[in-house]
Design an enzyme around this catalytic site. Structure first.
Site, PDB file in Angstrom:
ATOM      1  N   TYR A 113     -21.644 -23.432  11.613  1.00  0.00           N
ATOM      2  CA  TYR A 113     -21.610 -23.482  10.152  1.00  0.00           C
ATOM      3  C   TYR A 113     -22.461 -24.661   9.696  1.00  0.00           C
ATOM      4  CZ  TYR A 113     -19.643 -22.376   5.617  1.00  0.00           C
ATOM      5  OH  TYR A 113     -19.503 -22.022   4.312  1.00  0.00           O
ATOM      6  N   LYS A 168     -13.642   5.944  13.534  1.00  0.00           N
ATOM      7  CA  LYS A 168     -15.053   6.061  13.942  1.00  0.00           C
ATOM      8  C   LYS A 168     -15.540   4.712  14.451  1.00  0.00           C
ATOM      9  CE  LYS A 168     -16.004  10.287  12.312  1.00  0.00           C
ATOM     10  NZ  LYS A 168     -16.747  11.416  12.788  1.00  0.00           N
ATOM     11  N   GLU A 210     -20.449   9.189   6.187  1.00  0.00           N
ATOM     12  CA  GLU A 210     -19.372   9.989   6.759  1.00  0.00           C
ATOM     13  C   GLU A 210     -18.541  10.648   5.666  1.00  0.00           C
ATOM     14  OE1 GLU A 210     -18.993  10.116  10.231  1.00  0.00           O
ATOM     15  OE2 GLU A 210     -17.699  11.793   9.700  1.00  0.00           O
ATOM     16  N   GLY A 270     -21.642  23.847   3.933  1.00  0.00           N
ATOM     17  CA  GLY A 270     -21.551  22.514   3.335  1.00  0.00           C
ATOM     18  C   GLY A 270     -22.429  21.580   4.143  1.00  0.00           C
ATOM     19  N   ALA A 271     -21.996  20.334   4.233  1.00  0.00           N
ATOM     20  CA  ALA A 271     -22.806  19.329   4.934  1.00  0.00           C
ATOM     21  C   ALA A 271     -23.081  19.765   6.369  1.00  0.00           C
ATOM     22  CB  ALA A 271     -22.064  17.991   4.912  1.00  0.00           C
TER      23      ALA A 271
END
Ligand code: NAD
Ligand code: LMR
Ligand code: MG
Length: 475
Positions: A113, A168, A210, A270-271
Site C-alpha cells: 500500500y 460460475k 451470463e 433465444g440466446a
C-alpha cells in the site's frame, strides 16, 4: 440411468415441548413417511423444551416434503427451519477473496500500500499494458448478469441470480485457476448494462456475460465486443454452442450419421438456441428448423423479434410450418434450449431412426432422459447428475484460461471451433459410446486441450497480444 439428484437429505431444526411430544413419535412419523434418521444433534435445552437438529434422508423429494408438512401439524413441535446440504453450502456465499501474501509488518504495509504502491501506479500510468503485469487484470474475469434469464428460471432478478454467478466463479477457479467475480446488475436496460460493463472493464482481462435474456443479449454483446479491447463472451450463447457442437460431433459418430445430412430441430431460439444454430450452420447442417413459442420459424411469416426474421431467412429450407410436434417428424437431431417438459415421448418416437436428443434446458430438461432412453441413439442433458452432460461449464473455464494466457483481444469463431474440436477429442474412439459422448468436466484433459487449441487459434488469427513461452519456438 439413475438420477442421483442432490438434496435428498434435509436437516430439520425443531423446538420441542418435551411434555407434549416424545422423541419416539417424531421418529415414527419420519419412518412412516419413508425417511431415515441419519443424525440427531442437541442444539439447546431448557427445563421443558429442547431444540434439536434432525438429519433425515429419503429416496424421493416428495417423502421429505410430506415429513416437513406433517411436522408442522404436530402439537408441541415448532419447525424452526429446514435446510438441506445445498442450502448449507450456500450459507454466507460460496467464494471469498484472499490476499496472496500476508501483511505482517510496516515494511510489508508500505510496499503493498502507500507509499510504495504509488511507484507501481505510476508505472501503469506511463504504460497501461503494465496493468496486465502488475494487477489482477491478467487473471480476472467478470461474470456479469442482469438476472433476466437465469438458467431456465427466467427473469428472477439480480439478487436471485447471484448463486449461479458465484457458482460460475467457483468453476472458473477450480477448473482453470481463473479468478472470476460475480457481478449482478440492478438494471435491465441495454444501454445501462453496456455503460456499466465498459466502466468496470479496466480491472478485468475478460467479460463473461451470463444469463442475460434474448434478444437484448445480442446487442449488449455485439456493442461491448466492438467497444472493449478485452474478450467479451456471452457464455449462454457461445459456451453452449462450443459444447453442443463437441457433443454432436461425437454423438453422430455413435449413430453413424453425417452432419451435412442430418435434419436438426432446435427448440428455443433465444440466446443459446441462436448461437447453437449458428455453429451448426457453420459446421455444415443443411436442414435446420428453429422452433419457438410461435412454432417453426419460417421466412413466409413476420416476427416482432427481428432476430427471428433474420434467423428464418437462413434456416428451414423446406419452409416447414406448425408446432414442434409437427416439424419433429423424421428429424435426426433434437436440441432443446427452451424450457422443461416441452418434448413428449411420442415426439421422439416420430423422429428418424437412432435419434440424437439433447435436452439442455436447466434445471429441468425438455424431457426426462429416463422416459426416452430405450428409443434414442443418444440422449444428453445439461445436468451433472445424468451421463452426457452438455453444459457450457466444459467450455468457459478453458476458453478464458486460453484467452487470458495469450491476452487475446477477443474470442473469435476460429477459437470457438478449436475449443469444440478439443473437447470432442478428449473422448477416444475406443471410449466413445451412447453413454459417453462428452468428457466429464472433472477430466483434466479438457481445460488443457482447450487451452492449447484456443491459444494456437488466437495466434494464427492475430488476436493474441502475448505469445506464451511454450508456443514461442513452434510458431
Ligand atoms: N446446458 C447448457 O449448457 C445451457 C446453456 C445455456 C442455456 N441453457 C438452457 O437453455 C434454456 C434457454 O436459455 P437461454 O439463455 O437461451 O434463454 P433465453 O431466454 O434467451 O431463450 C429461451 C428461448 O426459449 C423459448 N421458449 C420458452 N418457452 C418455450 C415454449 N414453451 N415453446 C417454445 N419456445 C419456448 C423462449 O421464447 C426463448 O426464445 C434455459 O433452460 C437454460 O438453462 C443450457
Ligand atoms: O449454468 C448452467 O448450468 C448452464 C447455463 O449457463 C444455463 O444458463 O443453463
Ligand atoms: Mg447460463
Amino acid at each position: 440411468m439413475k438420477n442421483t439428484m442432490a438434496g435428498k437429505s434435509i436437516i430439520l431444526r425443531l423446538e420441542l415441548l418435551t411434555e407434549q411430544i416424545h422423541f419416539g413419535q417424531l421418529i415414527t412419523l419420519i419412518t412412516e413417511n419413508g425417511g431415515d434418521v441419519i443424525a440427531i444433534d442437541v442444539i439447546q435445552t431448557g427445563a421443558n423444551w429442547t431444540v434439536r437438529d434432525i438429519t433425515v434422508s429419503a429416496s424421493e423429494q416428495s417423502q421429505l416434503d410430506s415429513i416437513v408438512a406433517r411436522m408442522k401439524d404436530l402439537a408441541g413441535v415448532r419447525l424452526v427451519h429446514v435446510s438441506d446440504r445445498t442450502f448449507l453450502l450456500h450459507l454466507g456465499g460460496k467464494i471469498e477473496m484472499k490476499p496472496k501474501s500476508p501483511i505482517q509488518n510496516r515494511d510489508d504495509l508500505s510496499r503493498v500500500y502507500t507509499p510504495d504502491v504509488a511507484r507501481v501506479c505510476m508505472a501503469i500510468h506511463e504504460d497501461e499494458t503494465n496493468a496486465y503485469k502488475l494487477t489482477i487484470k491478467r487473471n480476472t474475469v467478470a461474470v456479469v448478469s442482469d438476472g433476466s434469464a437465469v438458467l431456465g428460471l427466467g427473469n428472477i432478478g439480480p439478487y436471485a441470480a447471484m448463486p449461479v454467478m458465484e457458482g460460475k466463479a467457483m468453476l472458473f477457479k477450480q477448473f482453470a485457476d481463473v479468478d472470476a467475480f460475480p457481478i449482478c446488475l440492478s438494471t435491465q436496460s441495454t444501454e445501462e448494462i453496456i455503460a456499466t460493463i465498459k466502466h468496470l472493464a479496466p480491472g478485468f482481462g475478460g467479460i463473461n456475460l451470463e444469463d442475460i435474456s434474448s434478444p437484448r443479449c445480442f446487442e449488449i454483446e455485439a456493442r461491448l465486443r466492438e467497444e472493449l479491447d478485452i474478450p467479451v463472451f456471452h457464455d449462454d450463447q457461445h459456451g453452449t454452442a462450443v459444447v453442443l457442437y463437441a457433443g454432436l460431433i461425437n454423438a453422430l459418430k455413435v449413430v453413424g450419421k453425417q452432419i451435412s445430412e442430418a435434419k436438426v430441430v432446435v427448440c428455443g431460439i433465444g440466446a443459446a438456441g441462436m448461437a447453437c444454430s449458428n455453429i451448426l450452420l457453420a459446421a455444415g447442417v443443411k436442414e435446420l428448423i428453429g422452433v419457438d413459442r410461435e412454432g417453426a420459424l419460417v421466412r413466409t411469416k413476420e416476427y416482432a423479434n427481428p432476430h427471428w426474421t433474420e434467423y428464418a431467412e437462413r434456416t428451414n429450407p423446406n419452409l416447414r410450418t406448425g408446432s414442434l410436434h409437427d416439424v419433429i417428424e423424421g428429424a435426426d437431431v433434437f436440441i432443446g434450449l427452451s424450457a422443461g417438459g416441452l418434448l413428449k415421448r411420442g415426439d421422439v418416437e416420430r423422429m428418424a431412426a437412432k435419434p440424437v436428443v439433447f435436452v439442455m434446458a436447466n434445471p429441468t430438461p425438455e424431457i426426462h432422459p429416463d422416459e426416452i432412453e430405450d428409443i434414442v441413439g443418444v440422449v444428453a442433458t445439461g445436468r451433472s447428475d445424468f451421463p452426457n452432460q452438455i453444459n457450457n461449464v466444459l467450455c468457459f473455464p478453458g476458453i478464458f484460461r486460453a484467452a487470458l494466457d495469450c491476452q487475446a483481444s477477443t474470442i473469435n469463431e476460429e477459437m470457438k471451433l478449436a475449443a469444440s474440436a478439443a473437447i470432442a477429442s478428449v473422448v477416444t474412439q475406443q471410449e466413445l459410446n451412447k453413454l459417453y459422448i462428452i468428457p466429464s468436466v472433472f477430466n483434466q484433459e479438457v481445460v488443457r486441450r482447450i487451452r492449447e487449441a484456443v491459444i494456437r487459434a488466437a495466434i494464427q488469427t492475430g488476436t493474441a497480444r502475448r505469445i506464451p513461452r511454450e508456443f514461442r519456438q513452434t510458431e
